[in-house]
Design a protein around this motif. Structure first.
Motif, PDB file in Angstrom:
ATOM      1  N   ASP A 149     -11.164  10.285   1.636  1.00 40.22           N
ATOM      2  CA  ASP A 149     -11.681   8.926   1.433  1.00 40.22           C
ATOM      3  C   ASP A 149     -11.404   8.440   0.016  1.00 40.22           C
ATOM      4  O   ASP A 149     -10.992   7.296  -0.196  1.00 40.22           O
ATOM      5  N   TYR A 150     -11.633   9.312  -0.972  1.00 41.86           N
ATOM      6  CA  TYR A 150     -11.364   8.958  -2.374  1.00 41.86           C
ATOM      7  C   TYR A 150      -9.880   8.679  -2.560  1.00 41.86           C
ATOM      8  O   TYR A 150      -9.507   7.690  -3.203  1.00 41.86           O
ATOM      9  N   ALA A 151      -9.033   9.512  -1.985  1.00 46.14           N
ATOM     10  CA  ALA A 151      -7.586   9.322  -2.082  1.00 46.14           C
ATOM     11  C   ALA A 151      -7.170   8.000  -1.430  1.00 46.14           C
ATOM     12  O   ALA A 151      -6.321   7.278  -1.962  1.00 46.14           O
ATOM     13  N   ARG A 152      -7.770   7.680  -0.303  1.00 46.90           N
ATOM     14  CA  ARG A 152      -7.434   6.425   0.388  1.00 46.90           C
ATOM     15  C   ARG A 152      -7.820   5.200  -0.444  1.00 46.90           C
ATOM     16  O   ARG A 152      -7.118   4.192  -0.428  1.00 46.90           O
ATOM     17  N   THR A 153      -8.928   5.269  -1.161  1.00 46.36           N
ATOM     18  CA  THR A 153      -9.315   4.123  -1.996  1.00 46.36           C
ATOM     19  C   THR A 153      -8.331   3.923  -3.143  1.00 46.36           C
ATOM     20  O   THR A 153      -7.972   2.786  -3.461  1.00 46.36           O
ATOM     21  N   ILE A 154      -7.870   5.023  -3.730  1.00 45.07           N
ATOM     22  CA  ILE A 154      -6.867   4.925  -4.797  1.00 45.07           C
ATOM     23  C   ILE A 154      -5.560   4.388  -4.224  1.00 45.07           C
ATOM     24  O   ILE A 154      -4.919   3.512  -4.819  1.00 45.07           O
ATOM     25  N   HIS A 155      -5.167   4.903  -3.064  1.00 45.73           N
ATOM     26  CA  HIS A 155      -3.942   4.448  -2.398  1.00 45.73           C
ATOM     27  C   HIS A 155      -4.004   2.945  -2.118  1.00 45.73           C
ATOM     28  O   HIS A 155      -3.076   2.197  -2.409  1.00 45.73           O
ATOM     29  N   ALA A 156      -5.128   2.488  -1.573  1.00 49.01           N
ATOM     30  CA  ALA A 156      -5.293   1.063  -1.260  1.00 49.01           C
ATOM     31  C   ALA A 156      -5.244   0.210  -2.527  1.00 49.01           C
ATOM     32  O   ALA A 156      -4.644  -0.874  -2.526  1.00 49.01           O
ATOM     33  N   GLU A 157      -5.849   0.704  -3.596  1.00 53.80           N
ATOM     34  CA  GLU A 157      -5.829  -0.039  -4.857  1.00 53.80           C
ATOM     35  C   GLU A 157      -4.400  -0.182  -5.387  1.00 53.80           C
ATOM     36  O   GLU A 157      -3.980  -1.274  -5.784  1.00 53.80           O
ATOM     37  N   LEU A 158      -3.648   0.913  -5.378  1.00 52.49           N
ATOM     38  CA  LEU A 158      -2.265   0.862  -5.849  1.00 52.49           C
ATOM     39  C   LEU A 158      -1.419  -0.051  -4.964  1.00 52.49           C
ATOM     40  O   LEU A 158      -0.635  -0.859  -5.457  1.00 52.49           O
ATOM     41  N   ARG A 159      -1.569   0.094  -3.659  1.00 50.96           N
ATOM     42  CA  ARG A 159      -0.793  -0.729  -2.724  1.00 50.96           C
ATOM     43  C   ARG A 159      -1.123  -2.214  -2.879  1.00 50.96           C
ATOM     44  O   ARG A 159      -0.261  -3.062  -2.695  1.00 50.96           O
ATOM     45  N   SER A 160      -2.374  -2.534  -3.206  1.00 48.02           N
ATOM     46  CA  SER A 160      -2.749  -3.940  -3.394  1.00 48.02           C
ATOM     47  C   SER A 160      -2.021  -4.559  -4.589  1.00 48.02           C
ATOM     48  O   SER A 160      -1.876  -5.768  -4.667  1.00 48.02           O
ATOM     49  N   HIS A 161      -1.562  -3.707  -5.500  1.00 49.50           N
ATOM     50  CA  HIS A 161      -0.775  -4.160  -6.657  1.00 49.50           C
ATOM     51  C   HIS A 161       0.726  -3.960  -6.428  1.00 49.50           C
ATOM     52  O   HIS A 161       1.503  -3.979  -7.381  1.00 49.50           O
ATOM     53  N   GLU A 162       1.093  -3.720  -5.172  1.00 46.19           N
ATOM     54  CA  GLU A 162       2.487  -3.552  -4.751  1.00 46.19           C
ATOM     55  C   GLU A 162       3.180  -2.337  -5.370  1.00 46.19           C
ATOM     56  O   GLU A 162       4.382  -2.326  -5.563  1.00 46.19           O
ATOM     57  N   VAL A 163       2.396  -1.309  -5.658  1.00 50.14           N
ATOM     58  CA  VAL A 163       2.959  -0.040  -6.107  1.00 50.14           C
ATOM     59  C   VAL A 163       3.411   0.711  -4.861  1.00 50.14           C
ATOM     60  O   VAL A 163       2.700   0.764  -3.859  1.00 50.14           O
ATOM     61  N   ARG A 164       4.603   1.290  -4.923  1.00 53.32           N
ATOM     62  CA  ARG A 164       5.121   2.068  -3.793  1.00 53.32           C
ATOM     63  C   ARG A 164       4.468   3.453  -3.837  1.00 53.32           C
ATOM     64  O   ARG A 164       4.957   4.364  -4.499  1.00 53.32           O
ATOM     65  N   ALA A 165       3.351   3.567  -3.144  1.00 55.48           N
ATOM     66  CA  ALA A 165       2.548   4.794  -3.167  1.00 55.48           C
ATOM     67  C   ALA A 165       2.428   5.362  -1.764  1.00 55.48           C
ATOM     68  O   ALA A 165       2.362   4.624  -0.788  1.00 55.48           O
ATOM     69  N   GLU A 166       2.401   6.683  -1.697  1.00 56.65           N
ATOM     70  CA  GLU A 166       2.204   7.403  -0.434  1.00 56.65           C
ATOM     71  C   GLU A 166       1.006   8.322  -0.592  1.00 56.65           C
ATOM     72  O   GLU A 166       0.623   8.683  -1.704  1.00 56.65           O
ATOM     73  N   LEU A 167       0.468   8.732   0.532  1.00 50.21           N
ATOM     74  CA  LEU A 167      -0.741   9.544   0.555  1.00 50.21           C
ATOM     75  C   LEU A 167      -0.473  10.831   1.320  1.00 50.21           C
ATOM     76  O   LEU A 167       0.112  10.790   2.397  1.00 50.21           O
ATOM     77  N   ASP A 168      -0.864  11.981   0.746  1.00 45.28           N
ATOM     78  CA  ASP A 168      -0.726  13.267   1.426  1.00 45.28           C
ATOM     79  C   ASP A 168      -2.092  13.934   1.488  1.00 45.28           C
ATOM     80  O   ASP A 168      -2.535  14.543   0.521  1.00 45.28           O
ATOM     81  N   VAL A 169      -2.758  13.780   2.622  1.00 41.91           N
ATOM     82  CA  VAL A 169      -4.064  14.411   2.832  1.00 41.91           C
ATOM     83  C   VAL A 169      -3.954  15.507   3.890  1.00 41.91           C
ATOM     84  O   VAL A 169      -4.942  15.877   4.510  1.00 41.91           O
TER      85      VAL A 169
END
Length: 109
Positions: A24-44
């Motif tokens: 959940d914490y990782a997803r919030t960081i991922h969503a924040e980065l993506r909202s700023h158009e950062v090309r981010a991926e998540l590995d959980v």
């Protein structure tokens, strides 16, 4: 080895384990980065942390944000830069701000 601003995958967020609070914490960081158009991926995934980091290094992901239980409790992330290794734990907001500033200014770090 592309600089951060040009890398196809700029940031990969990696959890140490697959427990729900970490994910959940990782997803919030991922969503924040993506909202700023950062090309981010998540590995959980449930893979071991060494394998996750090795895979990201092989794919030449510029920045890895590693999240463990201590990071979760402190509101921080551990930062790894491709070719530079572990830079240690830093507050989440500071890391996001630094990533956005580096991309905007097209710095090589």
């Amino acid at each position: 080895n592309f600089p951060l601003w040009l890398a196809p995958e700029q940031v990969r967020i990696i959890t140490i384990g697959d427990e729900a609070p970490l994910a959940d914490y990782a997803r919030t960081i991922h969503a924040e980065l993506r909202s700023h158009e950062v090309r981010a991926e998540l590995d959980v995934s449930s893979d071991n942390i060494k394998g996750k980091i090795l895979h990201a290094e092989q794919r030449k992901v510029h920045t890895m944000l590693v999240i463990g239980h201590r990071d979760l409790e402190a509101g921080a992330v551990s930062v790894r830069i491709h070719g530079q290794g572990n830079l240690g734990a830093k507050p989440r907001k500071e890391v996001v701000t630094d990533i956005l500033a580096a991309i905007k200014s097209r710095r090589n770090s």
